[in-house]
Write an enzyme that holds these catalytic residues in place. Sequence first.
Site, mmCIF file in Angstrom:
data_model
loop_
_atom_site.group_PDB
_atom_site.id
_atom_site.type_symbol
_atom_site.label_atom_id
_atom_site.label_comp_id
_atom_site.label_asym_id
_atom_site.label_seq_id
_atom_site.Cartn_x
_atom_site.Cartn_y
_atom_site.Cartn_z
ATOM 1 N N LYS A 114 0.940 -1.335 0.153
ATOM 2 C CA LYS A 114 -0.135 -0.095 0.104
ATOM 3 C C LYS A 114 0.804 1.243 -0.003
ATOM 4 O O LYS A 114 0.641 2.325 -0.772
ATOM 5 C CB LYS A 114 -0.962 0.035 1.132
ATOM 6 C CG LYS A 114 -2.037 -1.249 0.983
ATOM 7 C CD LYS A 114 -3.292 -0.881 1.945
ATOM 8 C CE LYS A 114 -4.406 -1.972 1.558
ATOM 9 N NZ LYS A 114 -5.374 -2.039 2.320
ATOM 10 N N LYS A 197 -5.910 -10.845 -6.749
ATOM 11 C CA LYS A 197 -7.243 -10.914 -5.432
ATOM 12 C C LYS A 197 -8.399 -10.031 -5.657
ATOM 13 O O LYS A 197 -8.040 -8.822 -6.192
ATOM 14 C CB LYS A 197 -6.435 -10.789 -3.953
ATOM 15 C CG LYS A 197 -7.492 -10.341 -2.887
ATOM 16 C CD LYS A 197 -6.716 -10.073 -1.519
ATOM 17 C CE LYS A 197 -6.714 -8.559 -1.313
ATOM 18 N NZ LYS A 197 -7.462 -8.236 -0.110
ATOM 19 N N LYS A 200 -11.573 -4.602 -2.648
ATOM 20 C CA LYS A 200 -12.289 -3.256 -2.665
ATOM 21 C C LYS A 200 -11.700 -2.199 -3.147
ATOM 22 O O LYS A 200 -11.997 -1.293 -3.660
ATOM 23 C CB LYS A 200 -12.732 -2.909 -1.044
ATOM 24 C CG LYS A 200 -13.359 -3.855 -0.427
ATOM 25 C CD LYS A 200 -13.735 -3.350 0.761
ATOM 26 C CE LYS A 200 -14.158 -4.280 1.772
ATOM 27 N NZ LYS A 200 -13.762 -4.115 3.242
HETATM 28 P P1 ATP Z 1 -8.360 -3.974 0.493
HETATM 29 O O1 ATP Z 1 -8.260 -4.928 -0.591
HETATM 30 O O2 ATP Z 1 -8.911 -2.485 -0.224
HETATM 31 O O3 ATP Z 1 -7.465 -3.892 1.428
HETATM 32 P P2 ATP Z 1 -10.168 -5.959 1.124
HETATM 33 O O4 ATP Z 1 -11.060 -6.100 -0.080
HETATM 34 O O5 ATP Z 1 -9.043 -6.927 1.168
HETATM 35 O O6 ATP Z 1 -9.692 -4.464 1.249
HETATM 36 P P3 ATP Z 1 -10.847 -6.202 3.839
HETATM 37 O O7 ATP Z 1 -11.616 -5.345 4.712
HETATM 38 O O8 ATP Z 1 -9.242 -5.926 4.025
HETATM 39 O O9 ATP Z 1 -11.296 -6.008 2.398
HETATM 40 O O10 ATP Z 1 -11.119 -7.786 4.116
HETATM 41 C C1 ATP Z 1 -12.144 -8.336 5.108
HETATM 42 C C2 ATP Z 1 -11.893 -9.765 4.994
HETATM 43 O O11 ATP Z 1 -12.123 -10.376 3.715
HETATM 44 C C3 ATP Z 1 -10.488 -10.367 5.519
HETATM 45 O O12 ATP Z 1 -10.561 -11.337 6.403
HETATM 46 C C4 ATP Z 1 -9.664 -10.664 4.224
HETATM 47 O O13 ATP Z 1 -8.852 -11.646 4.173
HETATM 48 C C5 ATP Z 1 -11.063 -11.125 3.642
HETATM 49 N N1 ATP Z 1 -10.617 -10.856 2.051
HETATM 50 C C6 ATP Z 1 -10.742 -9.914 1.114
HETATM 51 N N2 ATP Z 1 -10.530 -10.172 -0.032
HETATM 52 C C7 ATP Z 1 -10.709 -11.601 -0.047
HETATM 53 C C8 ATP Z 1 -10.399 -12.296 -1.277
HETATM 54 N N3 ATP Z 1 -10.271 -11.870 -2.574
HETATM 55 N N4 ATP Z 1 -10.372 -13.567 -1.166
HETATM 56 C C9 ATP Z 1 -10.739 -14.043 -0.202
HETATM 57 N N5 ATP Z 1 -10.802 -13.272 1.057
HETATM 58 C C10 ATP Z 1 -10.721 -12.120 0.987
#
Ligand code: ATP
Length: 331
Positions: A114, A197, A200
């Site tokens: 990041k 992955k 968000k």
């Molecule tokens: P960002 O990528 O913007 O940091 P994010 O989409 O990873 O956000 P988080 O709030 O960080 O969202 O994650 C919430 C939960 O969802 C965490 O336990 C994370 O490990 C899980 N998670 C996020 N993206 C994935 C994915 N693509 N596949 C499986 N689990 C995920």
Amino acid sequence: MSKKRVLSGIQPTHDSFHLGNYLGALKQWVELQTDNDAYYCVVDLHALTVETDPKLLHQRTLLSAAQLIAIGIDPNKSTLFVQSHVPAHNQLAWVFECITGFGEASRMTQFKDKSQKGGAERTNVGLFTYPILQAADILLYQPDFVPVGEDQRQHVELTRDIAERFNKRFGKVFNIPQAQIIKSLAKINDLQDPTAKMSKSASSMAGVIEILDTPEATLKKFKSSVTDDGKEIKFDEKLKPGISNLLTIHSALSGKSIQSIESEFAGKGYGDFKSAVAEVVIANLEPIAKRTQELMSDRAELVKILEVGAQRANQVASETLKSAYSAIGLI
Ligand code: ATP
Ligand code: LTN
């Protein structure tokens, strides 16, 4: 036998959670609340590491709580709360910052990714100490398990290291938790870039399936998903990452095995398969989106639920904080 304790958190950084959040983490949260003593929090303080309009943060925090309830988190079974309602999180985080090495924090891959994306000038100190606040979120509740996706494994490892270090130096205060990661679902990929992955903060939302998307938008995203060379519907993460990702999604939501889905679509084309996956996803997500809107129409009730959660969370957290303060010599 006494119940095991579970804790996890999710950031209110966007309006909608996505399918990766749902399959990688949130679905487990719902399952785990049945037999365990579960604590789930919307980590609004972590979301401050991303610059957000205050009204939007407020709205997204409520939307996150509403989505969690809509997914199936039952506030009577689980303690559902907002991180900033429990001051002990910040208080314990400071203690942990003082026993965490600068180099140790610098090695966190999420921080490296990041901060590299934003550059030094746009990287705030909160992003650097983020995993230490996360360690406080976790350890205050003395959980046995922390259900998360693969990207959080390193943060839970750091949490364990901090807990072990504290216990060794000051006497046992913290339980050492374990990450609970379901391997096959821990990394759901972006539909437009099936090697990355689903996230968000992706640069384009075209490959990100949001829980609150309309069924039409979901169908469109699946129809235009990137697939692989060849015609066969076969699970092969290396040669067919796109199809494998779709098979994983279908299987997780339909409950059918990957093998049985492969046979169901033997001889059929990618188009048919993509529509079928979209159908399964819509059938699961549409009721969640509807329920979220209903909950958002009675904000007073939602706030009340979060107040009750905060009370319960504060009780547990303040006990642990008291033990930690006393162990390190604070009067
Ligand atoms: P960002 O990528 O913007 O940091 P994010 O989409 O990873 O956000 P988080 O709030 O960080 O969202 O994650 C919430 C939960 O969802 C965490 O336990 C994370 O490990 C899980 N998670 C996020 N993206 C994935 C994915 N693509 N596949 C499986 N689990 C995920
Ligand atoms: N860093 C996590 C969110 C998070 C969390 C937690 C997860 C903050 N505190 C405590 C589990 C336990 C993320 O980005 N997904």
